[in-house]
Scaffold this motif. Structure first.
Motif, PDB file in Angstrom:
ATOM      1  N   LEU A  67     -14.853  14.398 -10.115  1.00 35.91           N
ATOM      2  CA  LEU A  67     -14.405  15.360  -9.107  1.00 35.91           C
ATOM      3  C   LEU A  67     -13.901  16.648  -9.753  1.00 35.91           C
ATOM      4  O   LEU A  67     -14.091  17.743  -9.204  1.00 35.91           O
ATOM      5  N   LEU A  81     -10.997  12.074   1.028  1.00 36.77           N
ATOM      6  CA  LEU A  81     -12.332  12.109   0.431  1.00 36.77           C
ATOM      7  C   LEU A  81     -13.366  11.408   1.301  1.00 36.77           C
ATOM      8  O   LEU A  81     -14.534  11.322   0.915  1.00 36.77           O
ATOM      9  N   LEU A 141      -5.009  13.395  -2.583  1.00 40.62           N
ATOM     10  CA  LEU A 141      -6.320  12.959  -2.109  1.00 40.62           C
ATOM     11  C   LEU A 141      -6.261  11.480  -1.761  1.00 40.62           C
ATOM     12  O   LEU A 141      -5.446  10.731  -2.304  1.00 40.62           O
TER      13      LEU A 141
END
Length: 360
Positions: free
Chosen positions: A252, A283, A333
């Motif tokens: 990422l 995500l 995240l």
């Protein structure tokens, strides 16, 4: 380019791609010819003369303009629709100039997202971009984690491991034992089938990942590191060898550097313990909803929380690239499977939802 992922369908498209000065992929004539050879566009025995003539003309000149009235002469409505979709994709990609610019254009940071292109084309472009991002990688764990960006995963727990397996491969193995139509026939007949084993990727078998044409038969361990609290405020971290979560975080990081030109650090996290939590990005669809609810202080059912695979903490190397109201703050995240154990990671969420001051 490095040689990996040989069995992926987009590998055949690579001879038609070149890199510009930024390292983004530009389609050449052969790129379009490979598309024309795919089953969705290749002529069949029942193809009408107009379809055969159109296909031959595009093979000769892939950038040829095709008028609507010529498309109408293709008798089969499915074939006509496939050509219409292909030509719209071709023209959009040519206008964008590169695969990366076209993909970014699908998911604008301002305004609503409107997708008018078949998922096949989006998946092939995303896979090629991911392949481009990882071109210099020498790490099998990183490459296996990168597959998660464009291939759905099934998540299971086994022997204290959280294992991520390629969903299509697992479904195929479950149905046919890995031997295609023969396996399906044997299964329907109740006959015993030889099993094809999935392997958990490790240092011992990493070389097989590079050599194998079936890289999707490797499972990735997404188990967290283990923290042991000691006396006097000390914490001992027992690092799991070759953590799949760390590999995904590295992918990422490279994805954002390649697509947006920003440098970030991402590390797996077991919980968010931040009284000044300001920003988060899921995500996938499931983690987006969960993080929203957690941020708003809603009560979360334990069964739902158990489907959370991991959290991550993202920090910008240069806070000046962030919106002023959150500059210097971490971005959290989430990664989560659905109720059936399926994970569909959406890398575009990072492109759309990070608190950027501007996109380079």
């Amino acid at each position: 380019m490095q040689k990996f992922w040989p069995s992926h369908s987009f590998t055949q498209l690579y001879p038609g791609l070149e890199r510009n000065a930024r390292g983004w992929l530009m389609p050449g004539l052969d790129y379009w010819r490979y598309f024309l050879a795919m089953p969705e566009l290749a002529p069949v025995e029942q193809s009408c003369p107009s379809e055969l003539a159109l296909h031959a003309a595009l093979l000769e000149q892939p950038l040829r303009a095709v008028k609507p009235e010529r498309l109408l002469k293709v008798q089969d409505p499915d074939a006509r629709g496939s050509y219409k979709t292909f030509l719209r994709f071709r023209d959009q990609l040519l206008a964008a100039g590169t695969l990366e610019a076209w993909y970014l254009g699908l998911f604008p940071r301002s305004g609503s997202v409107r997708i008018d292109i078949a998922p096949l084309f989006i998946d092939l472009v995303l896979a090629a971009i991911t392949r481009n991002v990882l071109d210099d990688s020498q790490d099998a764990f990183e490459l296996r984690a990168a597959e998660m960006l464009f291939r759905s995963q099934r998540i299971s727990t086994q022997d204290s491991q959280v294992l991520s397996g390629d969903a299509l491969t697992l479904d195929m193995l479950s149905e046919t034992g890995g031997v295609g139509d023969i396996g399906r026939f044997l299964a329907e007949a109740g006959a015993p089938m030889a099993s094809v084993q999935m392997q958990v990727l490790s240092d011992d078998n990493a070389a097989e990942y590079w050599a194998s044409s079936q890289g999707q038969r490797f499972l990735l361990d997404l188990k967290h590191e283990i923290n042991n609290d000691l006396s006097h405020g000390l914490v001992l971290t027992l690092t799991r060898a070759r953590s799949g979560l760390k590999s995904l975080a590295q992918v990422l990081q490279k994805w954002l550097l390649h697509m947006l030109g920003i440098t970030v650090s991402i590390r797996p996290l077991q919980k968010i313990d931040d009284a000044s939590w300001r920003w988060h990005v899921g995500l996938d669809v499931q983690s987006t909803a969960l993080l929203n609810d957690l941020y708003e202080g809603q009560e979360i059912e334990p069964a739902r929380l158990q489907r959370l695979i991991s959290l991550f903490k993202l920090d910008f190397a240069d806070p000046r690239e962030m919106r002023a109201d959150v500059a210097g703050k971490p971005v959290y995240l989430g990664l989560m499977m659905d109720g059936q154990g399926l994970l569909r990671l959406k890398p575009q969420n990072l492109l759309i939802n990070l608190p950027l001051l501007s996109v380079q």
